[in-house]
Scaffold this active site. Structure first.
Site, PDB file in Angstrom:
ATOM      1  N   GLU A  41       0.888  -1.177  -0.054  1.00 19.43           N
ATOM      2  CA  GLU A  41      -0.028  -0.122   0.069  1.00 19.43           C
ATOM      3  C   GLU A  41       0.910   1.166   0.048  1.00 19.43           C
ATOM      4  OE1 GLU A  41      -2.990   0.268  -0.702  1.00 19.43           O
ATOM      5  OE2 GLU A  41      -3.712  -1.777  -0.523  1.00 19.43           O
ATOM      6  N   TYR A 124      -6.074   6.427   4.588  1.00 12.75           N
ATOM      7  CA  TYR A 124      -6.349   5.329   3.678  1.00 12.75           C
ATOM      8  C   TYR A 124      -5.611   4.332   3.879  1.00 12.75           C
ATOM      9  CZ  TYR A 124      -5.383   2.380  -0.431  1.00 12.75           C
ATOM     10  OH  TYR A 124      -5.405   1.539  -1.052  1.00 12.75           O
ATOM     11  N   ASP A 142     -10.104   5.738  -1.542  1.00 13.76           N
ATOM     12  CA  ASP A 142      -9.147   6.369  -2.389  1.00 13.76           C
ATOM     13  C   ASP A 142      -9.576   7.020  -3.541  1.00 13.76           C
ATOM     14  OD1 ASP A 142      -9.565   4.193  -3.932  1.00 13.76           O
ATOM     15  OD2 ASP A 142      -7.614   3.745  -4.350  1.00 13.76           O
TER      16      ASP A 142
END
Ligand code: SF4
Length: 298
Positions: A41, A124, A142
């Site tokens: 991520e 996020y 996102d």
């Protein structure tokens, strides 16, 4: 389309699409640890996932967990970050690894509060880790998800900048109640945004939601319009200059320095070069020595 009655329809169209189209990325389908998911991520922020794959594989081979990464040198970490861009992320990830190692004995915490308290981990990334690594029911928001949800359910383009309260409320409303389904939902909406429902050129004819998407049914009003600042071109920017300096250091044997003259040869605009050197130094990405030579931090 009216939202409340049609969430189930959207889900019934989306989940088979996920089964047939999801990319086989190495951090998906339970094949890595929560730490591996977090690394993917962080690497994917501002960088396309397909570009991230080789970097992620190489990185996880060398530093499979937070403890291993916490013991690496800054130079190794910046070098391994390669061309992923925004290299401060690499150092923040290492700071995060050090906290996870020391405060959590190398086990990534699983609560939102603990995750967002880690260096470099925002809303996020914390939500993505909770959903994708721990299977918790949480809305992941996102850019891709915002765009798709706004188009499908509201029939309009999502706004630029940070997510609005309306967008957050929408994401929470449409999230399936079942935790497993919520994970698939987050992944599928994100994947649809990456592969089909792109910002400028959505492939509606290939989209499983074409016949129910409010934006498509309305004729895609204001397609691609976003009140955001124009994208900065790369050429000639400080990002380019900073990238050139780091790339020159990456090509040297570990521990080497670049002389002042060699640094000066990298970019013709002296003032810009100097300010980029200063900002890299400030970010902890390089070290400037008394003779003006430059190296990765020791
Ligand atoms: S129909 Fe078009 S606009 Fe709607 S979700 Fe699919 S690709 Fe996006």
């Amino acid at each position: 389309m009216s939202e409340a009655s049609d969430i189930a329809v959207v889900r019934s169209l989306l989940f088979p699409w996920w089964d047939g189209h999801a990319r086989d990325l190495p951090w998906r389908f339970g094949r890595t640890t929560p730490w591996g998911v977090l690394v993917s991520e962080v690497m994917s922020q501002q960088t396309q996932m397909s570009r991230v794959v080789p970097y992620w594989i190489a990185w996880m081979e060398v530093w499979p967990d937070a403890r291993a990464l916490s013991m690496a040198s800054s130079a190794e970490v910046i070098t391994a970050w390669g061309r992923l861009g925004y290299p401060r992320r690499a150092l923040r990830l290492q700071s995060c690894a050090r906290v996870v190692t020391e405060a959590y004995d190398d086990v990534l915490p699983r609560s939102y509060e603990e995750l967002t308290a880690l260096p470099g981990i925002g809303d996020y990334t914390a939500s993505a880790v909770m959903s994708f690594a721990y299977g918790e029911r949480i809305a992941v928001i996102d850019t891709n998800i915002r765009r798709v949800l706004s188009r499908v359910f509201l029939g309009i383009e999502s706004q630029g900048g940070t997510a609005s309260r309306e967008e957050r409320e929408l994401a929470a409303r449409v999230l399936p109640q079942d935790a497993d389904e919520s994970v698939t939902w987050n992944q599928t909406i994100m994947e649809l945004g990456a592969l089909v429902c792109s910002a400028k050129n959505p492939q509606c004819e290939q989209c499983p939601l074409a016949r129910v998407c409010a934006f498509n049914l309305a004729g895609k009003p204001g397609l691609g319009h976003k009140p955001t600042r124009p994208r900065q071109h790369f050429k000639g920017t400080d990002r380019q200059v900073r990238g050139l300096i780091l790339e020159a250091l990456r090509t040297l044997p570990s521990g080497s320095r670049i002389s002042h003259d060699d640094v000066a040869a990298l970019w013709p605009v002296t003032g810009q070069l100097d300010s980029c050197l200063a900002s890299l130094d400030e970010d902890g990405l390089i070290e400037i020595h008394p003779d003006s030579s430059v190296s990765f931090p020791s």
